[in-house]
Design a protein around this motif. Structure first.
Motif, PDB file in Angstrom:
ATOM      1  N   ASP A 154      21.518  33.556   1.835  1.00  4.50           N
ATOM      2  CA  ASP A 154      22.568  34.590   1.851  1.00  4.50           C
ATOM      3  C   ASP A 154      23.211  34.687   3.231  1.00  4.50           C
ATOM      4  N   PHE A 155      22.336  34.620   4.267  1.00  3.77           N
ATOM      5  CA  PHE A 155      22.841  34.726   5.630  1.00  3.77           C
ATOM      6  C   PHE A 155      23.715  33.524   5.979  1.00  3.77           C
ATOM      7  N   ASN A 156      23.318  32.363   5.449  1.00 11.48           N
ATOM      8  CA  ASN A 156      24.099  31.145   5.685  1.00 11.48           C
ATOM      9  C   ASN A 156      25.516  31.277   5.136  1.00 11.48           C
ATOM     10  N   ASN A 157      25.593  31.902   3.955  1.00  8.21           N
ATOM     11  CA  ASN A 157      26.918  32.104   3.355  1.00  8.21           C
ATOM     12  C   ASN A 157      27.788  33.005   4.244  1.00  8.21           C
ATOM     13  N   ILE A 158      27.161  34.070   4.785  1.00  7.03           N
ATOM     14  CA  ILE A 158      27.904  34.976   5.673  1.00  7.03           C
ATOM     15  C   ILE A 158      28.326  34.239   6.943  1.00  7.03           C
ATOM     16  N   LEU A 159      27.368  33.428   7.496  1.00  6.61           N
ATOM     17  CA  LEU A 159      27.669  32.672   8.725  1.00  6.61           C
ATOM     18  C   LEU A 159      28.807  31.675   8.508  1.00  6.61           C
ATOM     19  N   GLY A 160      28.854  31.119   7.286  1.00  5.85           N
ATOM     20  CA  GLY A 160      29.928  30.166   6.988  1.00  5.85           C
ATOM     21  C   GLY A 160      31.289  30.801   7.203  1.00  5.85           C
ATOM     22  N   LEU A 163      31.807  31.439  11.040  1.00  6.75           N
ATOM     23  CA  LEU A 163      32.123  30.195  11.746  1.00  6.75           C
ATOM     24  C   LEU A 163      33.559  29.732  11.452  1.00  6.75           C
ATOM     25  N   GLY A 164      33.936  29.826  10.176  1.00  2.00           N
ATOM     26  CA  GLY A 164      35.288  29.384   9.793  1.00  2.00           C
ATOM     27  C   GLY A 164      36.367  30.185  10.507  1.00  2.00           C
ATOM     28  N   TYR A 165      36.242  31.524  10.469  1.00  2.00           N
ATOM     29  CA  TYR A 165      37.245  32.369  11.125  1.00  2.00           C
ATOM     30  C   TYR A 165      37.200  32.214  12.641  1.00  2.00           C
ATOM     31  N   ALA A 166      36.003  32.050  13.224  1.00  2.00           N
ATOM     32  CA  ALA A 166      35.876  31.888  14.678  1.00  2.00           C
ATOM     33  C   ALA A 166      36.543  30.592  15.124  1.00  2.00           C
ATOM     34  N   GLU A 167      36.361  29.526  14.326  1.00  2.00           N
ATOM     35  CA  GLU A 167      36.990  28.241  14.662  1.00  2.00           C
ATOM     36  C   GLU A 167      38.515  28.353  14.617  1.00  2.00           C
TER      37      GLU A 167
END
Length: 202
Positions: A154-160, A163-167
């Protein structure tokens, strides 16, 4: 009568259980069947005049003494305990000890002790308990692993998403601006978190 006595003696002397006759207040052990040597290693001449209590593990002695006092107060009473008794070689054996107060029985006039070696059964029970404990521990670890795995996914999905928006933010922010630095910091933190999630999953 004589045939009956011979049959009785043969039965006692060939039994896998051991038998002791004792007069606790008048001389201690009077008789021990041959099986006592197989069970505890002592010959009859080594036991004669001693007390059965002399061979019981200190941990069980207090309970055994209370049971004995209760037994001696009640003619005909029978009691059963599981105790550890010392073998002649110094090891401890588990014994199922059955006592019968036949002091007032004219043909016996003794406390009759029946000894049955239950060491193997006790060891098997202890091993089963140990294995059950290990199984419960493994089941707990498996449950914790499933929980950690679910949280990590679940946390990985949130991190995805982070990461996408930060990039995108880092790419679109003007070089050298505070916004670019903030975006890079978010990206760096999210990448570290992603590495931690991988460790949890592995």
């Amino acid at each position: 009568q004589r045939d009956r006595e011979r049959r009785f003696r043969a039965l006692i002397e060939h039994s896998s259980d051991a038998l002791i006759l004792s007069r606790p207040t008048k001389g201690g052990i009077l008789y021990a069947s041959p099986a006592i040597e197989r069970l505890l290693g002592y010959r009859m001449d080594e036991l004669q005049g001693r007390e059965v209590m002399d061979y019981i593990h200190p941990e069980y002695l207090e309970i055994a003494m209370k049971a004995r006092a209760d037994l001696l107060r009640t003619p005909g009473k029978v009691s059963v305990d599981e105790v550890q008794m010392v073998h002649k070689d110094g090891s401890w054996r588990w014994i199922e000890l059955t006592r019968s107060n036949l002091l007032e029985e004219p043909s016996v006039r003794a406390v009759v002790f029946n000894f049955r070696d239950i060491t193997e059964r006790k060891q098997a029970e202890a091993e089963r308990t140990r294995l059950e404990s290990r199984l419960r521990q493994a089941e707990k670890l498996e449950a914790v692993g499933r929980l950690a795995g679910g949280i990590a996914h679940d946390f990985n999905n949130i991190l995805g998403g982070i990461l996408g928006y930060a990039e995108m933010l880092a790419e679109n922010a003007p070089g050298g601006s505070p916004l670019k630095r903030y975006a890079d910091n978010v990206l760096s933190g999210a990448n570290r978190a992603s590495g931690l999630v991988e460790q949890i999953l592995s």
